[in-house]
Design a protein around this motif. Sequence first.
Motif, PDB file in Angstrom:
ATOM      1  N   GLU A  20      42.089  26.068  54.207  1.00  0.00           N
ATOM      2  CA  GLU A  20      42.050  26.661  52.860  1.00  0.00           C
ATOM      3  C   GLU A  20      42.728  25.717  51.880  1.00  0.00           C
ATOM      4  OE1 GLU A  20      40.831  30.115  50.598  1.00  0.00           O
ATOM      5  OE2 GLU A  20      40.502  29.622  52.686  1.00  0.00           O
ATOM      6  N   GLU A  22      44.451  26.202  47.974  1.00  0.00           N
ATOM      7  CA  GLU A  22      44.807  27.154  46.920  1.00  0.00           C
ATOM      8  C   GLU A  22      45.520  26.423  45.793  1.00  0.00           C
ATOM      9  OE1 GLU A  22      45.632  30.862  50.017  1.00  0.00           O
ATOM     10  OE2 GLU A  22      47.334  29.870  49.047  1.00  0.00           O
ATOM     11  N   ASN A  29      45.764  32.472  42.190  1.00  0.00           N
ATOM     12  CA  ASN A  29      45.071  31.380  42.861  1.00  0.00           C
ATOM     13  C   ASN A  29      43.750  31.153  42.128  1.00  0.00           C
ATOM     14  OD1 ASN A  29      43.760  29.587  44.525  1.00  0.00           O
ATOM     15  ND2 ASN A  29      43.563  31.002  46.254  1.00  0.00           N
ATOM     16  N   ALA A  31      41.681  28.800  42.459  1.00  0.00           N
ATOM     17  CA  ALA A  31      40.648  28.212  43.316  1.00  0.00           C
ATOM     18  C   ALA A  31      39.917  29.266  44.148  1.00  0.00           C
ATOM     19  CB  ALA A  31      41.266  27.161  44.232  1.00  0.00           C
ATOM     20  N   LEU A  32      40.431  30.482  44.189  1.00  0.00           N
ATOM     21  CA  LEU A  32      39.828  31.533  45.005  1.00  0.00           C
ATOM     22  C   LEU A  32      38.384  31.794  44.566  1.00  0.00           C
ATOM     23  CD1 LEU A  32      40.259  33.622  47.258  1.00  0.00           C
ATOM     24  CD2 LEU A  32      41.006  35.223  45.494  1.00  0.00           C
ATOM     25  N   ASN A  33      37.483  31.656  45.506  1.00  0.00           N
ATOM     26  CA  ASN A  33      36.039  31.858  45.313  1.00  0.00           C
ATOM     27  C   ASN A  33      35.391  30.858  44.357  1.00  0.00           C
ATOM     28  OD1 ASN A  33      35.879  34.069  47.112  1.00  0.00           O
ATOM     29  ND2 ASN A  33      36.742  35.386  45.529  1.00  0.00           N
ATOM     30  N   ALA A  36      32.669  25.214  45.977  1.00  0.00           N
ATOM     31  CA  ALA A  36      33.165  24.068  46.747  1.00  0.00           C
ATOM     32  C   ALA A  36      31.992  23.385  47.444  1.00  0.00           C
ATOM     33  CB  ALA A  36      34.192  24.532  47.771  1.00  0.00           C
ATOM     34  N   THR A  62      37.660  27.975  49.819  1.00  0.00           N
ATOM     35  CA  THR A  62      38.075  28.848  48.715  1.00  0.00           C
ATOM     36  C   THR A  62      37.768  30.316  48.985  1.00  0.00           C
ATOM     37  OG1 THR A  62      35.970  28.520  47.570  1.00  0.00           O
ATOM     38  CG2 THR A  62      37.763  26.996  47.017  1.00  0.00           C
ATOM     39  N   ILE A  87      36.081  20.960  44.560  1.00  0.00           N
ATOM     40  CA  ILE A  87      36.127  22.355  44.139  1.00  0.00           C
ATOM     41  C   ILE A  87      36.060  22.379  42.616  1.00  0.00           C
ATOM     42  CG2 ILE A  87      37.519  24.452  44.096  1.00  0.00           C
ATOM     43  CD1 ILE A  87      38.796  23.417  46.759  1.00  0.00           C
TER      44      ILE A  87
END
Length: 195
Positions: A20, A22, A29, A31-33, A36, A62, A87
């Motif tokens: 992962e 982050e 976060n 970068a979540l979802n 990428a 992500t 990302i």
Amino acid sequence: FKHIVLFRENLSSYVLSIRELELYIGSTNIALNANAIFTLGETENWQATTLSTITQPASNATDGNQNSKVQIGFVGDTRTVPHHLLISLDTLYNYNDISSVKIFNDTYGSNTELIQGCRLILLDESYNTVVTSDLINKSQIEYSYDLNNLYQVSSINTSPIFYIIQKNVEEIQLDNGFLNPADGYISSNIASCPI
């Protein structure tokens, strides 16, 4: 910055394998979802690789699940070409607002060594390097970065630009010695401007 890159710099291995990535601004976060991809970088204009032997998808970086993996370079045509993990965030962010960046390494057997030779890079919307880290040269389960170990390379897009233009150019209008945008001024906050 707009993009986060785990950049394969040292070519002693072509493998990227992490659980992962982050990036926190405050407690969020960002970068979540986020989107990428694996990319060859500048040589392919930062587009997604077309090589077919990706072991585990880039999107796992992500997904918020530290039990999934991102893997490339173990088999086939990806074993001889260095790939990077890119990302792309939903909007521009200010480098000075970063609370922390965390890379959760692959913990299976000797795979913790597979990230060595990479560095973390933040790019602006035109893929220019804004921030970089030192080259990863030792095996760890987790790598943490903050403003103390991330290095600003370019000042482009690291801070918004604020301006105020007076509508009446004949006389400067002040309120208690200061400009007041509500009193006959045009004001703006430009998050990014082309150079």
